[in-house]
Write a protein that holds these residues in place. Structure first.
Motif, mmCIF file in Angstrom:
data_model
loop_
_atom_site.group_PDB
_atom_site.id
_atom_site.type_symbol
_atom_site.label_atom_id
_atom_site.label_comp_id
_atom_site.label_asym_id
_atom_site.label_seq_id
_atom_site.Cartn_x
_atom_site.Cartn_y
_atom_site.Cartn_z
ATOM 1 N N GLU A 68 0.713 -1.012 0.251
ATOM 2 C CA GLU A 68 -0.068 0.023 -0.018
ATOM 3 C C GLU A 68 0.643 1.317 -0.077
ATOM 4 O O GLU A 68 0.370 2.273 -0.559
ATOM 5 C CB GLU A 68 -0.996 0.094 1.291
ATOM 6 C CG GLU A 68 -1.834 1.091 1.299
ATOM 7 C CD GLU A 68 -2.637 1.110 2.496
ATOM 8 O OE1 GLU A 68 -3.653 1.995 2.276
ATOM 9 O OE2 GLU A 68 -2.597 0.261 3.188
ATOM 10 N N PHE B 269 2.606 2.282 -3.742
ATOM 11 C CA PHE B 269 1.960 2.706 -4.674
ATOM 12 C C PHE B 269 1.324 4.166 -4.631
ATOM 13 O O PHE B 269 0.890 4.709 -3.626
ATOM 14 C CB PHE B 269 0.487 1.769 -5.008
ATOM 15 C CG PHE B 269 0.981 0.681 -5.810
ATOM 16 C CD1 PHE B 269 0.833 0.490 -7.091
ATOM 17 C CD2 PHE B 269 1.364 -0.619 -5.102
ATOM 18 C CE1 PHE B 269 1.288 -0.653 -7.869
ATOM 19 C CE2 PHE B 269 1.749 -1.760 -5.743
ATOM 20 C CZ PHE B 269 1.613 -1.675 -7.185
ATOM 21 N N ASP C 124 -1.408 7.121 -4.991
ATOM 22 C CA ASP C 124 -2.676 7.144 -4.792
ATOM 23 C C ASP C 124 -3.330 7.134 -6.220
ATOM 24 O O ASP C 124 -4.576 6.453 -6.375
ATOM 25 C CB ASP C 124 -2.912 8.259 -4.063
ATOM 26 C CG ASP C 124 -2.903 8.167 -2.293
ATOM 27 O OD1 ASP C 124 -2.646 6.898 -2.226
ATOM 28 O OD2 ASP C 124 -2.829 9.191 -1.491
ATOM 29 N N LYS D 43 -5.909 2.072 -7.068
ATOM 30 C CA LYS D 43 -5.115 1.583 -5.911
ATOM 31 C C LYS D 43 -5.972 0.794 -4.974
ATOM 32 O O LYS D 43 -5.471 -0.526 -4.576
ATOM 33 C CB LYS D 43 -4.456 2.572 -5.113
ATOM 34 C CG LYS D 43 -3.507 2.144 -4.003
ATOM 35 C CD LYS D 43 -3.109 3.529 -3.239
ATOM 36 C CE LYS D 43 -2.155 3.084 -2.308
ATOM 37 N NZ LYS D 43 -1.359 4.057 -1.730
#
Length: 619
Positions: free
Chosen positions: A485, A488, A490, A528
């Motif tokens: 998380e 990546f 947004d 995402k």
């Protein structure tokens, strides 16, 4: 108006003979057809496709000489019946240019399938291109020491070669510029690889025998093998950077070992449906040079390996579990190499970690980790039944104030799947307080040296790229959604491709309804959040995940500062699923400690229109 005319031309090209009814298609010599009946449309369609395949087989056999269909020592098709079974493999995925007609719906379903005779040659042409792609990949893999990939891709190319009309006529231009006949050249290349592989036993710890495997005299980058335990051949084991493992049955005191270097990869052939279908249709192609016998020892590894680290930090008389080496990167990589030798505490921590893995007393080293890193450590140990293997040589680096300890090899074993064990080298990262604040699986020496050798790049960026790729593959192996998380953006562009069956119905004035049913690559774009949800569901169903980067090309982009485009040939393994494809990442490295993925794409094969995604598609 031009667009309308173009659309009409495309329709006429893609949907032949729609102005004719089914009887007209059957009577048209330009087509081959098949019919099927059943309670369901799926059953009727399967019969129709089989009927069509049988007629294609007759058509192909009519233009194929008898000698091409006879068996030989390389495992070629042994009869007309055998050749028929191989031709049927084209229906598994390659035969995607047929049309389907629903003549009557369920429960008395009647389905027709047909194809232009002129399309048959294209079927074989597509497979020829796939064979050459595999050979090209194998050549590159062999040169970079990735022998597992080289042997698999050579063998799969050889397997697919058996499904051509004229397998002994397909030629290929090698990287050296030679024009070779693949039916002869591939076995020669494979036997040459086997001849350069050497294996020996280095240590024994209980029922575990540690191996050193070399290729052309140096530790092999990667190779897979099975071994004979006196009763049967086991599952696949994977060696990395020359380090391998044999797990004997309890009480087995043999000193004579036999290994077989894996090349067939039958259990993983579902990665490529064409390969899977042909492997099932033909006899295995024997490679006698894949077997090696060697002698070992029943002597057990001592509790403390007596290796003395000769440097100004350690006492020359001290016995230790770790051999320390320092700054083993070629000097020309740096303008001013920063020599680094670890202090007593850093060295001591690595020793204690090795002891904790060997003794299975993992909590004994908790104080040497940050909470974040200890969580990774626990996940890593739970990844498989971790064992320390190899010579326990650890190399210490220092870059931008960060200390790295690289090279400790662990073997991970699993209960399910075709692969029994992986060997991975572990990278430890120390913070300025002397604690370990990160762990990852190493890329491997060849890939590491390749990236570090890019002398025109910023030094910090080179280390950042290595760290990023290692953390990336480790995060997927250990199912670390928390890390994924963070890396990546947004607004990242996330695209995945998958092979799907495209179905639909076309109408014309003279035909009630003709359906089409083709295999195509479908590209899905994720946000995402949706991508992370997709990963979460996938992680929950898998005992383990192992990612291998077989070939990578890294480019620094011309704008945006330290932004890099990374194209990778990736293979993904889990107990009951595997795939291969092309991964593309566009990564912002302007903050080396916090890389951000701007674009991530994955595709199962090269797209016929644009090849592999690259930076030019998103800039």
């Amino acid at each position: 108006m031009k667009r309308l005319i173009l659309n009409i031309l495309i329709l006429l090209t893609a949907v032949p003979a729609f102005s004719q009814d089914w009887e007209a298609i059957k009577n048209n010599p330009q087509y081959l057809y098949g019919e099927g009946w059943g309670v369901t449309l799926a059953e009727a369609d399967k019969q129709a496709l089989n009927d069509l395949i049988s007629k294609i087989t007759v058509q192909v056999q009519g233009t194929t000489t008898t000698t091409e269909n006879e068996t030989n020592s390389n495992g070629n098709i042994d009869s007309q019946t055998g050749f028929s079974s191989v031709v049927k493999t084209y229906s598994q995925g390659t035969l995607n240019n047929t049309e389907k007609v629903i003549l009557q719906n369920e429960p008395d379903a009647h389905v027709g399938r047909y194809i232009r005779r002129s399309e048959i040659a294209k079927i074989f042409e597509s497979r020829k291109n796939k064979i050459k792609d595999y050979v090209q990949s194998a050549e590159k893999a062999e040169k970079s020491g990735k022998i597992d990939v080289a042997l698999k891709d050579y063998y799969w190319a050889l397997v697919l070669l058996q499904s051509l009309q004229y397998p002994n006529e397909l030629k290929y231009e090698t990287e050296e510029g030679d024009n070779v006949v693949l039916a002869n050249w591939i076995p020669h290349q494979m036997n040459d690889i086997f001849g350069n592989l050497k294996v020996g036993a280095t240590n024994r710890d209980g029922d575990d025998v540690e191996l050193l495997i070399t290729y052309k005299g140096i530790p092999v980058n990667a190779v897979d093998y099975t071994y004979f335990d006196g009763r049967d051949w086991g599952n696949i084991y994977s060696a990395k950077d020359g380090v391998g493992l044999i797990e004997l049955a309890p009480g087995n005191q043999t000193t004579n070992y036999q290994v077989k270097f894996e090349y067939e990869y039958r259990g993983e052939s579902h990665i490529d449906k064409d390969v899977e279908a042909v492997i099932e249709a033909i006899n295995p192609i024997p490679m006698r040079n894949a077997y090696q016998n060697f002698k070992g020892t029943t002597a057990q590894r001592p509790a403390q390996q007596t290796s003395v680290a000769q440097n100004n930090v350690m006492s020359e008389k001290r016995e230790t579990n770790v051999i320390a080496t320092f700054t083993q990167v070629p000097e020309q990589i740096y303008k001013k190499p920063e020599e680094f030798k670890p202090d007593e505490n850093t060295f001591h921590i690595i020793e204690r970690i090795i002891d904790s893995v060997v003794s299975k007393k993992y909590d004994n080293v908790k104080q040497y980790f940050t909470p974040y890193a200890y969580d990774i450590y626990e996940r890593l140990l739970k990844y498989g039944n971790a064992k320390v293997v190899g010579d326990r040589e650890v190399t210490f680096y220092k870059n931008n104030g960060v200390i790295y300890a690289r090279g400790l090899h662990l073997a991970f074993s699993f209960k399910t799947g075709t692969r029994k064990s992986f060997v991975e080298d572990i990278v430890f990262t120390f913070n300025d307080e002397g604690l370990i604040d990160n762990l990852s699986f190493g890329l491997g020496k060849t890939a590491e040296d390749d990236i570090l050798g890019k002398g025109v790049w910023n030094e910090n960026a080179r280390f950042a790229i290595i760290n990023f790729l290692e953390n990336y593959q480790t995060a997927y192996a250990l199912k670390r959604l928390d890390y994924i998380e963070t890396i990546f953006d947004d607004d990242a562009v996330i695209i995945t491709g998958s092979v799907v069956h495209k179905k639909g119905k076309r109408h014309s004035g003279d035909v009630k309804g003709i359906e089409f049913d083709n295999d195509i690559i479908k590209y899905n774009r994720f946000t995402k959040d949706s991508y992370l949800q997709h990963l979460k569901k996938g992680f929950a169903t898998k005992e383990f995940i192992n990612i291998r980067f077989n070939d990578n090309e890294i480019r620094k982009l011309g704008k945006g500062g330290e932004v890099y485009a990374i194209q990778i040939n990736q293979e993904y393994y889990s107990p009951h699923y595997g795939d291969k494809g092309y991964l593309f990442l566009m990564v912002d490295m302007n903050d080396p400690e916090n890389p951000i993925i701007k674009v991530r794409t994955w595709q199962p094969e090269k797209d016929p229109n644009f090849g592999v995604y690259g930076p030019e598609d998103f800039m």
